[in-house]
Structure formats: structure tokens, C-alpha cells
Design a protein around this motif. Structure first.
Motif, PDB file in Angstrom:
ATOM      1  N   LEU A   1      49.168  52.042  29.451  1.00  0.00           N
ATOM      2  CA  LEU A   1      48.644  53.427  29.466  1.00  0.00           C
ATOM      3  C   LEU A   1      47.115  53.442  29.572  1.00  0.00           C
ATOM      4  O   LEU A   1      46.473  54.414  29.190  1.00  0.00           O
ATOM      5  N   GLU A   2      46.542  52.359  30.092  1.00  0.00           N
ATOM      6  CA  GLU A   2      45.097  52.279  30.312  1.00  0.00           C
ATOM      7  C   GLU A   2      44.765  52.740  31.725  1.00  0.00           C
ATOM      8  O   GLU A   2      45.525  52.477  32.662  1.00  0.00           O
ATOM      9  N   GLU A   3      43.584  53.391  31.858  1.00  0.00           N
ATOM     10  CA  GLU A   3      43.147  53.823  33.186  1.00  0.00           C
ATOM     11  C   GLU A   3      42.731  52.612  34.018  1.00  0.00           C
ATOM     12  O   GLU A   3      42.036  51.725  33.538  1.00  0.00           O
ATOM     13  N   VAL A   4      43.176  52.606  35.290  1.00  0.00           N
ATOM     14  CA  VAL A   4      42.869  51.484  36.173  1.00  0.00           C
ATOM     15  C   VAL A   4      41.825  51.889  37.212  1.00  0.00           C
ATOM     16  O   VAL A   4      40.924  51.135  37.554  1.00  0.00           O
ATOM     17  N   ARG A   5      41.965  53.107  37.716  1.00  0.00           N
ATOM     18  CA  ARG A   5      41.103  53.516  38.821  1.00  0.00           C
ATOM     19  C   ARG A   5      41.093  55.033  38.974  1.00  0.00           C
ATOM     20  O   ARG A   5      42.050  55.690  38.567  1.00  0.00           O
ATOM     21  N   ARG A   6      40.037  55.558  39.561  1.00  0.00           N
ATOM     22  CA  ARG A   6      39.928  56.991  39.827  1.00  0.00           C
ATOM     23  C   ARG A   6      39.662  57.222  41.313  1.00  0.00           C
ATOM     24  O   ARG A   6      38.717  56.648  41.854  1.00  0.00           O
ATOM     25  N   LEU A   7      40.460  58.052  41.953  1.00  0.00           N
ATOM     26  CA  LEU A   7      40.237  58.365  43.364  1.00  0.00           C
ATOM     27  C   LEU A   7      39.783  59.823  43.450  1.00  0.00           C
ATOM     28  O   LEU A   7      40.569  60.724  43.144  1.00  0.00           O
TER      29      LEU A   7
ATOM     30  N   ASP B   1      50.053  50.153  46.912  1.00  0.00           N
ATOM     31  CA  ASP B   1      49.675  48.900  46.247  1.00  0.00           C
ATOM     32  C   ASP B   1      48.170  48.815  46.033  1.00  0.00           C
ATOM     33  O   ASP B   1      47.712  48.478  44.954  1.00  0.00           O
ATOM     34  N   THR B   2      47.422  49.145  47.101  1.00  0.00           N
ATOM     35  CA  THR B   2      45.958  49.013  46.997  1.00  0.00           C
ATOM     36  C   THR B   2      45.282  50.334  46.664  1.00  0.00           C
ATOM     37  O   THR B   2      44.108  50.367  46.314  1.00  0.00           O
ATOM     38  N   PHE B   3      46.012  51.432  46.818  1.00  0.00           N
ATOM     39  CA  PHE B   3      45.493  52.798  46.631  1.00  0.00           C
ATOM     40  C   PHE B   3      44.390  53.145  47.625  1.00  0.00           C
ATOM     41  O   PHE B   3      43.589  54.041  47.404  1.00  0.00           O
ATOM     42  N   GLU B   4      44.356  52.417  48.739  1.00  0.00           N
ATOM     43  CA  GLU B   4      43.428  52.780  49.816  1.00  0.00           C
ATOM     44  C   GLU B   4      44.011  53.971  50.574  1.00  0.00           C
ATOM     45  O   GLU B   4      45.235  54.123  50.671  1.00  0.00           O
ATOM     46  N   THR B   5      43.115  54.814  51.101  1.00  0.00           N
ATOM     47  CA  THR B   5      43.562  55.983  51.866  1.00  0.00           C
ATOM     48  C   THR B   5      43.760  55.585  53.330  1.00  0.00           C
ATOM     49  O   THR B   5      42.819  55.153  53.999  1.00  0.00           O
ATOM     50  N   LEU B   6      44.996  55.722  53.824  1.00  0.00           N
ATOM     51  CA  LEU B   6      45.285  55.366  55.217  1.00  0.00           C
ATOM     52  C   LEU B   6      44.934  56.520  56.157  1.00  0.00           C
ATOM     53  O   LEU B   6      44.591  56.318  57.304  1.00  0.00           O
TER      54      LEU B   6
END
Ligand code: DHE
Length: 510
Positions: free
Chosen positions: A481-487, A148-153
Motif C-alpha cells: 500500500l506504498e506509493e510507487v509513482r505519480r502520473l 507494466d512501465t506506466f509509460e503513455t503510449l
């Protein structure tokens, strides 16, 4: 004058002095990390089965310059370029003898994590069903992401060169990860800790987990065997030597689980046979025992009885329909395919699949009043879409080059497919599931390989790998299809969402 003669003869001696042979150079420089038998230790195995597929930096340059972010040093100061060439050639020779790798050897490789402590509930507060793993092949790690948050656990180290999809236990708590050197790692997602690891083969293809979560099947190339492990403690339940009905030894192309059949299904790479290994309590009661025409009797005292089906052609790669009755196999020639009905144990149809389909990446979806299966091709710039009720090709969608992976999700109207090979490796096509047309071609990083997609649990976001050492996982809104975030990540390859995997989402491979 005398001094000049002496110097010249020293030079001549130096030039003609026998150089250490590659074997000796191996013993002196490589053995400590890669093992006396080249089968790995601290470093990976150095055998043709693993080296043959090295892309990017080739073997010579790895020996010469070392490997960044690993313990592999550069040998250019120690070995001449001729010696490095000879050493590389030596490493590409097959092993004269493959050491035994049976139950005793496998068990003695097992390392359980003494610091591992089980927990009652997850030590984090994310949605356990939306946890997503990203395999980072650049430095052999896995990132555990909150979907959901795309945080790294967590970000944990894996064995060297993970291949194939990790397999989750049915409740999504544990994950099993396999490396090409045959190591299987068990990791507890609730506790964010490794439980242990074991070397189930010397060179392995992939793993499958039984639907009840009790058994893990490891398909090996070397030795020719199938190892069945208990998922509980990674102990060996069975090591099955793989030989065709006529005794020909064979590697395994791949193994998958067939949940309704309570079996593992594997294809043999060197013999035209499919094997079904049952783990259920009483396989003959499954209703198809009477119709087994091709195989020997089941030995009920064997906890993993095997059924062997002869196929008209070798199967290199395969896929199932959603009922797991039909196996769609790609032939070794890469020029066609066949459908094997597992109930009657016979071929029932041919598939028009030229250009080496990559059926292991196939996906299905509802299309009108039928279900279609689509696969990319490793040698053709196309995606083939097949009607699963007639086995006829509905459409070949032209792409900008051969692709490797495809993905979709029940809640998405799009299919994503990469162009892994060739000059357009930096694009990702988005195909409309209804019209079967490419509706968008994304090029997120000019010149960078872009591949493999996974969705979040609800299908709202698509995660795409920028498959480069200095790479990233890009998160797209799956609708706009838009970019939201880059990890940022180190050469990310596959991503795996717990929910999509344990529910066998039709948009994901097995
Ligand atoms: Fe794979 C999955 C076979 C090369 C990355 N690959 C699979 C599976 C098979 C397979 C049978 C399904 C196993 C599973 O998930 O349980 N792969 C092969 C090959 O025969 C091939 C072409 C040659 C080889 O070297 O074995 C091959 N594969 C590669 C690569 O070169 C890739 C791109 C990089 C790498 O890491 O080796 C690669 N393969 C992957 C990945 C998956 C995979 C990331 C899992 C995809 C998924 O979404 O499940």
C-alpha cells in the motif's frame, strides 16, 4: 441645462431599452457551437439532461468566465450579469420538442476516420493484455498506458464528457467510448488511432458490448431508445423505442451484457420493467423460454428479440451475480433493493440496502465458503457486504462518507473504496477482504478528491485518481500500500485495464 436633460433621457432610454431575450442571446452567442436546437455541435448539448449534473463551476460562471483549455470563451464582456443569469435559466428549460433521432439521423452523424489504417500487430511492444486506459475528463482525453512501465503510449481526444466504462472488444484490440451527448467513439489500440464515431443518442447513459464482440448496445435517455450498433463499422443495426408494456415511454437506467445468456439486460428508469434483448442465434433454445411468464412471445424474425419482465419496483441501478442469472437492483427511492431471477423472470428476494447503493460499482469476492457482493452508497458513509447465497447483509462497514467506486482483484487481499462526497473526499479506504475491516485510510493529497481504482493485470499495482484538474493517477504497490509513482493528468476519472475488463474480473464492475 438642455444638454443635461438630453443626457438624462439617453440614460433613461438605455436603462429601459428592452434587452435581447435569452433566446436571442443564445442564437447570437451560442448557437454556432452548441447547435440551433441546443443539441450540440462543436460544443456539447446545452439541455437540462446534461447541465443538471454540472458540478464544480456552475453554468453561470462557465458562461461568464469561459472554460479553461476548451474553446468556450468568456462572455462577461458581451453579456451583462443579468443576461447571463437569464441565459443560464433558459438553458435549463427542457427542449420544447425533441427532434427525431432514428436510424437515418444516427447514420448521418457517423464520421469514419479517413486516415485510419489497420495494422496486423500492435505498433508497440507492450503486453497487449496489460494496456490500461485512463479517462481524463479535465480536457476530454484518454491516456493509453503500458500497464507494466506506466509509460503513455498515446493520448487521444474523446467526445465531450465521457461517462461510464469504455468497453473493449473480446480480444482487447478495440475500445468503444461513450459520451453523455450520445457519441460513441471506436479506437484501435493496436494502431493507436480513432476508427470513427457516431452519435447513437442525444443524451445517453452507458454502453454494453455483446460477448461475441459484434454488437454494441447504447442506452439512451433522449430519445427514449436503445440503439444497437455493429461494432465493425458503427452502422445502426436497430433503434428500439423504449416503452413499457402499457405504452409508457421510458428512459433506460443502464444496459449491461449477460454473456452466458447471449443478451443485453437493461432496466427502465420510468417503468418498473427489466428488458432482455437477445442477440444470440436462437434464444428459445437457451433452455428458459418455456418459463417466461411475464412477457409476450418472442418474434424469431427479429434479430434482437425482446423479453420484458415486470418488476415490483423501479430499478435505478443494478448488478449481476457471476452466473448472470440474478439481477440485484437498487430501487428508485434509494431505500432498498430487490433480486430478480432472470430465468424465471420474477423477484426472489429483498435486499437490505438503505442509503442509495451504487450497485453499478458493486464487486464480488469469495469469502469463506460463500461469495459476497459489496457496494458503496451515494447517501450513506458505508459499504454494505451481502452474502450472495442468502441475500442477507453480512456487514455494513462504516466509512468516512458516501462513496462512488469500489475495486479489487482476484490476486489482492484488499478492496479499495473512495469517499467521493463530503469533507473527507480526499481519502481512500482499504478494506481487508477476509476480516471486512478497514485496514488503511490513504490521504494522498490533502483536500483533493481521490476516487476510482483500477488494478494492473496481475493485481500487483492499484491506480488511484486524484480527481482534480491539476490531478494525477497515483500508482500504489497493492500489497504494501506504498506509493510507487505519480502520473500527472487532467482530472482523471476511471481507469480500465484490458485484461481485467475482458475477463470480467470479479474485482471490477461490469
Ligand atoms: Fe456514473 C459508471 C450512473 C454520476 C463517473 N455511472 C456509471 C454506470 C452507471 C452510472 C449506470 C455504469 C455504466 C457503465 O460503466 O457501463 N453516474 C450514474 C448516475 O446515475 C449518476 C449518479 C448521475 C448522473 O449524472 O448520471 C452518475 N458518474 C456520475 C458522476 O458524476 C461521475 C462521478 C463523473 C462523470 O464523469 O460524470 C461519474 N460513472 C462514472 C464513471 C463510471 C461510471 C467513471 C465508470 C466506472 C467503472 O469503473 O466502470
Amino acid at each position: 441645462m438642455t444638454r443635461l436633460i438630453v443626457s438624462l433621457s439617453v440614460l433613461a432610454l438605455t436603462l429601459t431599452a428592452p434587452m435581447a431575450d435569452p433566446m436571442q442571446n443564445y442564437v447570437e452567442n451560442c448557437q454556432e457551437c452548441h447547435g440551433a436546437e441546443r443539441l450540440g455541435g462543436l460544443g456539447p448539448a446545452l439541455i437540462p439532461q446534461t447541465l443538471g449534473r454540472m458540478r464544480g463551476p456552475n453554468l453561470v460562471s462557465v458562461i461568464r468566465d469561459g472554460r479553461e483549455a476548451t474553446q468556450m470563451p468568456a462572455f462577461s464582456e458581451i453579456l451583462s450579469s443579468e443576461q447571463i443569469d437569464e441565459l443560464a435559466a433558459f438553458l435549463k428549460q427542457p427542449l420544447a420538442d425533441v427532434p427525431p433521432w432514428g436510424e437515418a439521423e444516427i447514420m448521418s452523424s457517423r464520421v469514419m476516420n479517413e486516415d485510419y489504417k489497420s495494422v496486423e500487430t500492435p505498433i508497440w511492444s507492450s503486453d497487449p493484455m496489460n494496456i490500461t486506459l485512463a479517462v481524463e475528463t479535465g480536457d476530454h482525453h484518454v491516456s493509453v498506458l503500458d500497464g507494466d512501465t506506466f509509460e503513455t503510449l498515446d493520448r487521444f481526444e474523446t467526445p465531450f464528457a465521457v461517462h461510464g466504462g469504455p468497453k473493449f472488444s473480446p480480444n482487447g484490440r478495440f475500445v468503444f467510448i461513450m459520451s453523455r451527448d450520445g457519441w460513441v467513439q471506436k479506437y484501435d489500440l493496436y494502431a493507436l488511432q480513432e476508427v470513427g464515431r457516431i452519435r447513437a443518442g442525444l443524451n445517453s447513459r452507458n454502453i454494453a458490448i455483446s460477448h461475441d464482440g459484434k454488437w454494441l448496445a447504447v442506452a439512451n435517455y433522449l430519445p427514449n431508445s436503445l440503439t444497437i450498433l455493429s461494432t465493425d463499422d458503427l452502422s445502426v443495426a436497430k433503434v428500439q423505442t423504449v416503452k413499457g408494456k402499457d405504452g409508457t415511454p421510458s428512459r433506460i437506467s443502464a444496459v449491461y451484457q449477460a454473456p452466458p445468456r447471449e443478451s443485453f439486460v437493461l432496466a427502465l428508469k420510468d417503468v418498473p420493467e427489466i428488458w432482455e434483448v437477445f442477440y444470440g442465434p436462437n434464444p428459445p433454445q437457451m433452455g428458459f423460454a418455456h418459463d417466461w411468464r411475464n412477457e409476450g412471445p418472442i418474434k424469431s424474425e427479429d434479430p434482437f428479440p425482446i423479453r420484458k419482465i415486470t418488476t415490483p419496483d423501479y430499478l435505478d441501478d443494478f448488478f449481476f451475480d457471476q452466473s448472470y442469472e440474478y439481477v440485484m437492483g437498487a430501487s428508485r427511492s434509494g431505500e432498498g433493493g430487490q433480486v430478480i431471477d432472470l430465468v424465471i423472470g420474477q423477484k426472489t428476494a429483498d435486499l437490505d440496502l438503505p442509503g442509495m447503493p451504487h450497485l453499478g460499482s458493486g464487486i464480488t469476492w469469495k469469502h469463506g465458503d460463500t461469495t459476497v457482493m459489496a457496494t458503496p452508497h451515494l447517501k450513506d458513509g458505508a459499504v454494505t457486504v451481502i452474502d450472495m447465497s442468502t441475500w442477507k447483509t453480512v456487514k455494513r462497514i462504516e466509512t468516512l462518507g458516501p462513496g462512488f467506486f469500489m475495486r479489487s482483484h482476484e490476486n489482492s487481499r484488499y478492496v479499495w473504496v473512495d469517499v467521493f462526497f463530503g469533507p473527507n473526499k480526499d481519502v481512500m479506504h482499504v478494506i481487508d477482504k477476509e476480516s471486512l475491516e478497514i485496514v488503511k485510510t490513504l490521504r494522498p493529497v490533502e483536500g483533493a478528491t481521490v476516487a476510482h481504482v483500477e488494478f494492473t493485470r496481475d493485481g500487483s499495482h492499484a491506480l488511484v485518481s486524484v480527481w482534480e484538474d491539476d490531478g494525477a493517477v497515483i500508482i500504489y504497490d497493492a500489497e504494501t500500500l506504498e506509493e510507487v509513482r505519480r502520473l500527472p493528468m487532467r482530472k482523471p476519472s476511471g481507469k480500465y485495464n484490458v485484461w481485467n475488463k475482458i475477463t470480467f474480473s470479479e474485482g471490477t464492475s461490469h
